[in-house]
Design an enzyme around this catalytic site. Sequence first.
Site, PDB file in Angstrom:
ATOM      1  NE  ARG A 261      11.289 -19.457 -17.197  1.00 36.67           N
ATOM      2  CZ  ARG A 261      12.008 -20.560 -16.641  1.00 36.67           C
ATOM      3  NH1 ARG A 261      11.331 -21.713 -17.222  1.00 36.67           N
ATOM      4  NH2 ARG A 261      12.841 -20.791 -15.652  1.00 36.67           N
ATOM      5  NE  ARG A 276       3.653 -25.850 -20.713  1.00 39.05           N
ATOM      6  CZ  ARG A 276       4.796 -26.353 -20.947  1.00 39.05           C
ATOM      7  NH1 ARG A 276       6.156 -25.986 -20.912  1.00 39.05           N
ATOM      8  NH2 ARG A 276       4.966 -27.887 -20.723  1.00 39.05           N
ATOM      9  CD  GLU A 348      11.656 -28.955 -16.092  1.00 40.30           C
ATOM     10  OE1 GLU A 348      12.457 -28.098 -15.856  1.00 40.30           O
ATOM     11  OE2 GLU A 348      11.433 -29.012 -17.363  1.00 40.30           O
ATOM     12  CB  SER A 351      16.016 -27.559 -14.155  1.00 43.68           C
ATOM     13  OG  SER A 351      17.058 -27.935 -15.199  1.00 43.68           O
ATOM     14  NE  ARG A 388       6.077 -25.722 -14.201  1.00 45.14           N
ATOM     15  CZ  ARG A 388       6.859 -26.126 -15.515  1.00 45.14           C
ATOM     16  NH1 ARG A 388       7.899 -27.142 -15.489  1.00 45.14           N
ATOM     17  NH2 ARG A 388       6.501 -25.590 -16.668  1.00 45.14           N
TER      18      ARG A 388
END
Length: 425
Positions: A261, A276, A348, A351, A388
């Site tokens: 990403r 991130r 987060e 998801s 994460r």
Amino acid sequence: MIDPKLLRTDPDLLRRSQAKRGESVELVDQAIAADEERRAAIGAFEALRAQQKEQGKLVAKAKGDEKAALLAATKQLAVDVKAAQARVDEGEAAFDLVMKQFGNIVIEGVQAGGEDDLYVVETVGTPRDFEAEGFAPRDHQEIGELLDGIDIPRGTKVSGSRFYFLKGQVARLEFALIQYALDKATQFGFTPMIVPALVKPSAMEGTGFLGQAAQDVYHLDLDDLYLVGTAEVALAAYHSDEILDADALPLRYAGFSPCYRREAGSYGKDTRGIFRVHWFDKFEMFVYCRPEDAEAEHAKLLGYEKDFISSLGIPFEVLDVAAGDLGLSAARKYDCYGWVPSQGRYREITSTSNCSEFQARRLNIRMRDADGVQPLATLNGTLCAMARMIIVILENNQQADGSVVVPEVLRAYMGGTELLTPVAV
């Protein structure tokens, strides 16, 4: 893609959904107009084609001057038919362009708002009181450096910002998480898959990642291939252009892949550590099911995520994501936010999205049942995003001396190791 019939049968449903998402309501009227133009062009083309066929029959029976006149008229009619076909093609392309701008129809009950509107529906576990234990919690980067297990400077040296190396004890922790996630996925009834990390444009567009999320996607111009940001892309496209037996549904896959990403919209955010980053590994769950079963399957996916996080002893919250933060394909999404002690807040970590028929329509995936051939539903959910999950394990299980208690469920995958210990460097 949404069902085009809704433009004619329930345009107000689309208007409400667009408004909840914070997107253009006027797009509905544009789509209705494009649909009417497209259908008018198709009608005109079909009328001309019928006339052309009828004239062909007359030519076959005619003779002499009458036949010559009919042939001349037929030649002009062929030109008119070709022009009408071009208008149909233009109308279809214009209609398709408008329709691809729609996000999925938001499920009733999803709240309006954006990424800053956090609707917490459940809190599981209680964060540790580090103050009562007599020390301030370190962040995951400091812990990783003490363990000689996270190397950000060399990641930056080799690949640039937001890259990293995992090594030694922390690398073993990721391998343990991978194996544990594999076993849990199998236990939950998913077929394990290792999927391609490079996909064609049709796969990326079909899953909805070339719309709002296009700026975060890596594209290889020379090959016209995309690096996936999640195994969801390959898993969704796996059955593209296929008709599945409805009696075989649901199909449940768990795909492992590296994920890439750009994080283009996050400049200046979470620049420390590995929260991130531009690359990480992930196990993703994916489901194909009947549309009427989608909400029940969504609840199951959320249950699997909660089971996985709870088994690791991580305190977390479950959020019902606001409509404006759903992304193009999701009709409803639940996020799980794990407790990050160094930040004193939940962030987060997983998801799960119900994409209803949206992706299936774009990827031409259908099912055949007693009522014929029709679209099915797709859903996805994070089982374990490694970076994460490593963050919340290191921070929540840290000790005053810099060591980290290995979650009990992972110890068997680490040769019985119970404690990650600081390394003298």
